[in-house]
Design a protein around this motif. Structure first.
Motif, PDB file in Angstrom:
ATOM      1  N   GLY A  82       0.826  -1.204   0.000  1.00  0.00           N
ATOM      2  CA  GLY A  82       0.000   0.000   0.000  1.00  0.00           C
ATOM      3  C   GLY A  82       0.859   1.253   0.000  1.00  0.00           C
ATOM      4  N   LEU A  83       1.784   1.336   0.948  1.00  0.00           N
ATOM      5  CA  LEU A  83       2.806   2.383   0.993  1.00  0.00           C
ATOM      6  C   LEU A  83       4.084   1.743   1.527  1.00  0.00           C
ATOM      7  CD1 LEU A  83       1.016   5.588   2.391  1.00  0.00           C
ATOM      8  CD2 LEU A  83       2.078   5.334   0.129  1.00  0.00           C
ATOM      9  N   PRO A  84       5.232   1.991   0.911  1.00  0.00           N
ATOM     10  CA  PRO A  84       6.482   1.400   1.376  1.00  0.00           C
ATOM     11  C   PRO A  84       6.987   2.109   2.631  1.00  0.00           C
ATOM     12  CG  PRO A  84       6.930   2.901  -0.425  1.00  0.00           C
ATOM     13  CD  PRO A  84       5.426   2.847  -0.275  1.00  0.00           C
ATOM     14  N   PRO A  85       7.997   1.575   3.280  1.00  0.00           N
ATOM     15  CA  PRO A  85       8.539   2.227   4.482  1.00  0.00           C
ATOM     16  C   PRO A  85       8.940   3.674   4.193  1.00  0.00           C
ATOM     17  CG  PRO A  85       9.426   0.019   4.275  1.00  0.00           C
ATOM     18  CD  PRO A  85       8.669   0.279   3.013  1.00  0.00           C
ATOM     19  N   HIS A  86       8.475   4.572   5.047  1.00  0.00           N
ATOM     20  CA  HIS A  86       8.760   5.991   4.856  1.00  0.00           C
ATOM     21  C   HIS A  86       8.504   6.731   6.162  1.00  0.00           C
ATOM     22  CE1 HIS A  86       4.396   5.837   4.497  1.00  0.00           C
ATOM     23  NE2 HIS A  86       4.373   7.132   4.786  1.00  0.00           N
ATOM     24  N   SER A  87       9.038   7.922   6.239  1.00  0.00           N
ATOM     25  CA  SER A  87       8.673   8.848   7.308  1.00  0.00           C
ATOM     26  C   SER A  87       7.922  10.010   6.679  1.00  0.00           C
ATOM     27  CB  SER A  87       9.921   9.343   8.050  1.00  0.00           C
ATOM     28  OG  SER A  87      10.849   9.932   7.148  1.00  0.00           O
ATOM     29  N   ASP A  88       7.225  10.781   7.491  1.00  0.00           N
ATOM     30  CA  ASP A  88       6.402  11.878   6.980  1.00  0.00           C
ATOM     31  C   ASP A  88       7.151  13.205   7.043  1.00  0.00           C
ATOM     32  OD1 ASP A  88       4.322  10.105   6.602  1.00  0.00           O
ATOM     33  OD2 ASP A  88       3.326  10.600   8.492  1.00  0.00           O
ATOM     34  N   HIS A  89       6.807  14.098   6.118  1.00  0.00           N
ATOM     35  CA  HIS A  89       7.280  15.472   6.230  1.00  0.00           C
ATOM     36  C   HIS A  89       6.459  16.172   7.320  1.00  0.00           C
ATOM     37  CE1 HIS A  89       3.624  16.809   4.134  1.00  0.00           C
ATOM     38  NE2 HIS A  89       3.825  15.800   3.300  1.00  0.00           N
ATOM     39  N   ASN A  98      10.350  17.056  10.018  1.00  0.00           N
ATOM     40  CA  ASN A  98      10.677  18.414  10.424  1.00  0.00           C
ATOM     41  C   ASN A  98      10.731  18.575  11.934  1.00  0.00           C
ATOM     42  OD1 ASN A  98       8.974  19.291   7.530  1.00  0.00           O
ATOM     43  ND2 ASN A  98      11.087  19.896   7.863  1.00  0.00           N
ATOM     44  N   LEU A  99      10.010  17.711  12.677  1.00  0.00           N
ATOM     45  CA  LEU A  99      10.138  17.722  14.133  1.00  0.00           C
ATOM     46  C   LEU A  99      11.498  17.150  14.534  1.00  0.00           C
ATOM     47  CD1 LEU A  99       8.874  18.399  16.841  1.00  0.00           C
ATOM     48  CD2 LEU A  99       7.857  16.111  16.877  1.00  0.00           C
ATOM     49  N   GLU A 100      11.968  16.136  13.808  1.00  0.00           N
ATOM     50  CA  GLU A 100      13.307  15.609  14.077  1.00  0.00           C
ATOM     51  C   GLU A 100      14.364  16.688  13.867  1.00  0.00           C
ATOM     52  OE1 GLU A 100      16.397  12.137  12.520  1.00  0.00           O
ATOM     53  OE2 GLU A 100      14.239  11.728  12.543  1.00  0.00           O
ATOM     54  N   VAL A 101      14.217  17.467  12.785  1.00  0.00           N
ATOM     55  CA  VAL A 101      15.179  18.530  12.507  1.00  0.00           C
ATOM     56  C   VAL A 101      15.105  19.610  13.592  1.00  0.00           C
ATOM     57  CG1 VAL A 101      15.787  20.397  10.915  1.00  0.00           C
ATOM     58  CG2 VAL A 101      15.206  18.130  10.021  1.00  0.00           C
ATOM     59  N   LEU A 102      13.893  20.077  13.900  1.00  0.00           N
ATOM     60  CA  LEU A 102      13.717  21.141  14.887  1.00  0.00           C
ATOM     61  C   LEU A 102      14.286  20.749  16.244  1.00  0.00           C
ATOM     62  CD1 LEU A 102      12.213  23.964  15.446  1.00  0.00           C
ATOM     63  CD2 LEU A 102      10.436  22.510  16.455  1.00  0.00           C
ATOM     64  N   SER A 103      14.100  19.487  16.621  1.00  0.00           N
ATOM     65  CA  SER A 103      14.571  19.009  17.926  1.00  0.00           C
ATOM     66  C   SER A 103      16.044  18.614  17.889  1.00  0.00           C
ATOM     67  CB  SER A 103      13.719  17.827  18.395  1.00  0.00           C
ATOM     68  OG  SER A 103      13.957  16.678  17.583  1.00  0.00           O
ATOM     69  N   ASN A 104      16.693  18.835  16.743  1.00  0.00           N
ATOM     70  CA  ASN A 104      18.115  18.494  16.555  1.00  0.00           C
ATOM     71  C   ASN A 104      18.374  17.012  16.804  1.00  0.00           C
ATOM     72  OD1 ASN A 104      20.658  19.316  15.710  1.00  0.00           O
ATOM     73  ND2 ASN A 104      21.389  19.737  17.786  1.00  0.00           N
ATOM     74  N   GLY A 105      17.389  16.198  16.411  1.00  0.00           N
ATOM     75  CA  GLY A 105      17.552  14.753  16.487  1.00  0.00           C
ATOM     76  C   GLY A 105      17.101  14.119  17.780  1.00  0.00           C
ATOM     77  N   LYS A 106      16.645  14.921  18.749  1.00  0.00           N
ATOM     78  CA  LYS A 106      16.171  14.314  20.003  1.00  0.00           C
ATOM     79  C   LYS A 106      14.954  13.438  19.735  1.00  0.00           C
ATOM     80  CE  LYS A 106      14.339  15.174  24.612  1.00  0.00           C
ATOM     81  NZ  LYS A 106      13.899  16.149  25.632  1.00  0.00           N
ATOM     82  N   TYR A 107      13.985  13.961  18.990  1.00  0.00           N
ATOM     83  CA  TYR A 107      12.813  13.185  18.607  1.00  0.00           C
ATOM     84  C   TYR A 107      13.000  12.710  17.167  1.00  0.00           C
ATOM     85  CZ  TYR A 107      10.541  15.431  22.645  1.00  0.00           C
ATOM     86  OH  TYR A 107      10.230  15.876  23.911  1.00  0.00           O
ATOM     87  N   LYS A 108      12.878  11.415  16.938  1.00  0.00           N
ATOM     88  CA  LYS A 108      13.066  10.853  15.610  1.00  0.00           C
ATOM     89  C   LYS A 108      11.722  10.693  14.901  1.00  0.00           C
ATOM     90  CE  LYS A 108      17.448  10.181  16.566  1.00  0.00           C
ATOM     91  NZ  LYS A 108      18.485  11.084  16.030  1.00  0.00           N
ATOM     92  N   SER A 109      11.717  11.005  13.610  1.00  0.00           N
ATOM     93  CA  SER A 109      10.513  10.716  12.828  1.00  0.00           C
ATOM     94  C   SER A 109      10.366   9.203  12.710  1.00  0.00           C
ATOM     95  CB  SER A 109      10.581  11.366  11.445  1.00  0.00           C
ATOM     96  OG  SER A 109      11.728  10.922  10.727  1.00  0.00           O
ATOM     97  N   MET A 110       9.135   8.752  12.586  1.00  0.00           N
ATOM     98  CA  MET A 110       8.846   7.333  12.691  1.00  0.00           C
ATOM     99  C   MET A 110       8.655   6.696  11.310  1.00  0.00           C
ATOM    100  SD  MET A 110       6.142   4.907  12.884  1.00  0.00           S
ATOM    101  CE  MET A 110       4.637   5.737  13.337  1.00  0.00           C
ATOM    102  N   LEU A 111       9.377   5.586  11.084  1.00  0.00           N
ATOM    103  CA  LEU A 111       9.197   4.825   9.852  1.00  0.00           C
ATOM    104  C   LEU A 111       7.924   3.990   9.959  1.00  0.00           C
ATOM    105  CD1 LEU A 111      12.728   3.431   8.861  1.00  0.00           C
ATOM    106  CD2 LEU A 111      11.275   4.959   7.506  1.00  0.00           C
TER     107      LEU A 111
END
Length: 353
Positions: A225-232, A271-284
């Motif tokens: 349906g959708l391959p592994p990805h994270s969201d913008h 973009n939350l991962e970027v804003l948090s400087n990597g503290k919070y990771k976007s989810m695959l």
């Protein structure tokens, strides 16, 4: 940094998956939809640990102790999982059901009617299509979709009757929830409560509603349906019609995600991962299909304004591990290419020697 140039995203005479699925002659999937030849690749497990649950009513409580505990829970969910189920969110169940049914009504329109909303460019405010980016997808996905920009300007297809009204009410309700979540996340990062709202220009933030249709597939073990990805964006809020298919990756393993009734699944974005400087990771995450029932999911993506540069907050630990990029550039980069893990996020990650 180069980005993809928006262009026509669908072949002029593409076949939607819904029509293909309803063909009486279909007994196996066409080779163009064969995502894998190994059925074990799509297997997932039941989560061994409890999926995080955030009680929205506590996050917005006037009781300081309750709110403080809710913010701590929010921090742990974003830090350890990258997603959580939101309960007591205040969005009426009838509105959630009504939005799902409105989307079903759209997909039930004739193909000729749906093509009126095909759109021509990546940032077209209303866009109906199939797969992800059918012009570059080497393997097509078992998915039809409708994308509409709901904020800062509200757009909606004119069909079916009543769609626009329920869409406006639903997206406005979700926007209020997101505003409170971002306040809590700002606090959990050790920033001022208003930080994300003000510095990311959320008053003009982009909100995109995406309705996904995954019809029954005769060979679900080979299609995707959708391959592994994270969201913008910062946060994606997702609901579904009660049919499973969403799988999330946690600590290197894939797990089936079956939200509790009337909850909203919240997914952290790149973009939350970027804003948090990597503290919070976007989810695959990924979506598998089935051979019995149509799955409809509804995702609302919430990000900054298109011209806002997203970069690590200076108040957080330095040095920065990501370079800044406008949300528009990031969106074009992801949406203009094939969907593939975190390849877009890797483009803004600063490589260390």
């Amino acid at each position: 940094m180069a980005t993809a140039t928006p262009n026509l995203l669908q072949p002029p005479n593409f076949t939607c998956v819904k029509s293909l699925s309803e063909s009486s002659a279909l007994t196996s999937i066409p080779s163009t939809y064969t995502f894998t030849t190994d059925p074990n690749q799509l297997l997932a497990f039941e989560p061994q640990h409890s999926i995080p649950i955030i009680d929205f009513s506590l996050l917005t409580s006037g009781d300081a102790d309750q709110r403080s505990r809710a913010i701590q829970d929010l921090d742990q969910a974003c830090l350890e999982w990258g997603f959580f189920m939101l309960i007591n969110h205040g969005v009426p169940e009838s509105l959630m059901t009504g939005m799902i049914e409105a989307c079903r009504g759209f997909f039930d329109l004739t193909e000729e009617e749906k093509r009126e909303f095909q759109g021509t460019h990546l940032l077209s405010p209303i866009r109906y299509g199939t797969s992800f980016n059918a012009r570059v997808d080497q393997i097509l996905l078992w998915r039809d979709f409708l994308k509409v920009f709901a904020h800062p300007q509200f757009h909606s297809p004119s069909k079916p009757a009543g769609f626009s009204e329920v869409c406006l009410e639903y997206t406005q309700s979700i926007r209020k929830v997101v505003g409170e979540l971002l306040k809590g996340i700002s606090k959990s990062l050790g920033l001022e409560e208003w930080y994300i709202d003000k510095t990311m220009n959320m008053d003009s933030g982009l909100q995109i509603l995406i309705a996904n249709l995954y019809p029954p597939c005769p060979q679900p073990e080979y299609a995707m349906g959708l391959p592994p990805h994270s969201d913008h964006g910062f946060l994606t809020l997702l609901i579904q019609n009660g049919i499973g298919g969403l799988q999330v990756q946690h600590k290197g393993h894939w797990f089936d995600m079956n939200p509790i009734p009337n909850s909203i699944l919240v997914i952290t974005g790149d973009n939350l991962e970027v804003l948090s400087n990597g503290k919070y990771k976007s989810m695959l995450h990924r979506v598998v299909v089935n051979n019995k029932t149509t799955r409809i999911s509804l995702a609302v993506f919430n990000g900054p304004s298109l011209d806002t540069v997203v970069e690590p907050a200076p108040e957080l630990s330095q040095p920065s591990t990501y370079v800044g990029m406008t949300y528009k550039e990031y969106l074009e980069l992801q949406q203009g290419n094939k969907l593939d893990g975190k390849t877009c996020l890797d483009r803004v990650r600063i490589k260390t020697m």
